[in-house]
Design an enzyme around this catalytic site. Structure first.
Site, PDB file in Angstrom:
ATOM      1  N   SER A 148       0.836  -1.192   0.000  1.00 27.08           N
ATOM      2  CA  SER A 148       0.000   0.000   0.000  1.00 27.08           C
ATOM      3  C   SER A 148       0.876   1.250   0.000  1.00 27.08           C
ATOM      4  O   SER A 148       1.643   1.456  -0.934  1.00 27.08           O
ATOM      5  CB  SER A 148      -0.963  -0.048   1.189  1.00 27.08           C
ATOM      6  OG  SER A 148      -2.011   0.869   1.045  1.00 27.08           O
ATOM      7  N   ASP A 261      -9.549  -5.181  -4.729  1.00 25.09           N
ATOM      8  CA  ASP A 261      -9.043  -4.146  -3.837  1.00 25.09           C
ATOM      9  C   ASP A 261      -9.828  -2.848  -4.058  1.00 25.09           C
ATOM     10  O   ASP A 261      -9.891  -2.345  -5.176  1.00 25.09           O
ATOM     11  CB  ASP A 261      -7.557  -3.926  -4.123  1.00 25.09           C
ATOM     12  CG  ASP A 261      -6.863  -3.051  -3.096  1.00 25.09           C
ATOM     13  OD1 ASP A 261      -7.543  -2.300  -2.378  1.00 25.09           O
ATOM     14  OD2 ASP A 261      -5.616  -3.109  -3.038  1.00 25.09           O
ATOM     15  N   HIS A 293      -7.289  -5.997  -0.626  1.00 27.78           N
ATOM     16  CA  HIS A 293      -6.132  -5.143  -0.346  1.00 27.78           C
ATOM     17  C   HIS A 293      -5.083  -5.852   0.509  1.00 27.78           C
ATOM     18  O   HIS A 293      -3.899  -5.522   0.439  1.00 27.78           O
ATOM     19  CB  HIS A 293      -6.605  -3.868   0.354  1.00 27.78           C
ATOM     20  CG  HIS A 293      -5.554  -2.819   0.492  1.00 27.78           C
ATOM     21  ND1 HIS A 293      -4.940  -2.230  -0.596  1.00 27.78           N
ATOM     22  CD2 HIS A 293      -4.997  -2.248   1.604  1.00 27.78           C
ATOM     23  CE1 HIS A 293      -4.059  -1.338  -0.179  1.00 27.78           C
ATOM     24  NE2 HIS A 293      -4.062  -1.338   1.149  1.00 27.78           N
TER      25      HIS A 293
END
Length: 330
Positions: A148, A261, A293
């Site tokens: 991320s 995601d 995610h």
């Protein structure tokens, strides 16, 4: 995470306790674990865990860099520990892995006065030096894998380190303006909630207000937005272009994205990586069917609630692909 009236919150509380089971692809007899510390500031150390295959030969090594928020070394979300699962999966396959508590998790940090370097980049560079100095780790075969926010900042980390064998970026984002990303995330979660029309409008209005605050940087000196940071934090994000930074690297790069995601999206973010990097020969881009995610498998629209599903596990496909990438470029 949405916490306004009418919108469900998925915030973890200190009182909650969950049990965790290791994935089937882990072989705990293939590695040992050692607790280490990493210097973050003059007054704070970060706790870390080194997973090391017990081999007399020099093995490749990898440092895991967190996403946004005060995340611990395991990436804990309720009963799930995706960073620990990734670490154990890779260590089972002969790769040394260092994971550590993020500074905003381990230290007393004034989040109104930090940049992304303070909370992510600087400590990742220190962690890489720590891993490279470890006996049994091949110093010229050390990689960084960022998830991320850690993924989108991985090219910056590589530029600072200058000795990395390769960079791996998992669900790297944001690649678009951060205000746009935040608003899209909130809209997605609002759509998943059973709200009245008035509650929906109130939640959307609050989401737009926060997004505009981030876009305009109209943030008070002591204000913290979304629990992440203040004006300097969001300004440092706005001034950084992850895909362009990645394109300037010459070392091998890996970009992995789940197609479920909603935080870093396959339609809004992944195409930017593909457009920027696909013409470079030492780049691998992978879109994983069914993964969210946290790289957990599922069906239907992803929600924050599924991160707390006790049956979820970091997907073995991604563990195998990272292993192959590291072995190929070591």
């Amino acid at each position: 995470m949405l916490t306004r009236k009418g919108v469900q919150s998925y915030q973890i509380t200190a009182q909650e306790e969950y049990s965790w089971e290791q994935p089937s692809y882990v072989d705990t007899s293939a590695f040992t674990e050692t607790t280490v510390t990493i210097d973050a500031t003059t007054s704070c150390e970060l706790g870390g865990t080194l997973s090391l295959p017990p081999d007399e030969a020099q093995v490749p090594g990898l440092v895991i860099v967190h996403g946004s928020g005060p995340i611990d070394r395991d990436g804990t979300f309720g009963p799930n520990k995706p960073y620990k699962e990734l670490s154990w999966g890779l260590a089972s396959r002969g790769i040394a892995v260092l994971r550590y508590d993020k500074r905003t998790n381990a230290c007393d940090v004034d989040r109104s006065d930090v940049t992304v370097n303070d909370v992510t980049t600087d400590d990742a560079v220190t962690a890489l030096k720590r891993l490279r100095s470890q006996e049994g780790v091949a110093a010229d075969s050390v990689f960084v894998v960022g998830h991320s926010l850690g993924g989108v900042l991985a090219p910056r980390i590589a530029t600072r380190d200058e000795r990395l064998a390769g960079v791996l970026m998992l669900a790297p984002g944001p690649t678009r303006p951060i205000a746009e990303t935040v608003l899209d995330q909130r809209r997605h979660l609002i759509e998943q909630q059973n709200l009245s029309e008035s509650e929906r409008e109130e939640a959307l209005a609050n989401a737009r207000e926060r997004a505009e605050k981030i876009r305009s940087l109209d943030i008070d000196d002591d204000e913290v937005v979304l629990g992440l940071g203040g004006r300097e934090y969001f300004q440092s994000l706005a001034e950084y272009d992850g895909p362009e930074a990645a394109a300037e690297l010459e070392i091998p790069r890996f970009v992995g994205q789940g197609d479920r995601d909603y935080q870093v999206t396959p339609d809004g973010d992944f195409p930017i990586w593909r457009e920027t990097l696909s013409d470079q020969s030492n780049v691998r881009l992978e879109l994983y069917e069914g993964l969210n995610h946290l790289f957990q498998d599922g069906t239907g629209p992803s929600t924050g609630a599924e991160y707390f599903n006790a049956d979820a596990v970091f997907d073995q496909r991604v563990v195998e692909d990272i292993t192959t990438f590291v072995e190929r470029h070591s």
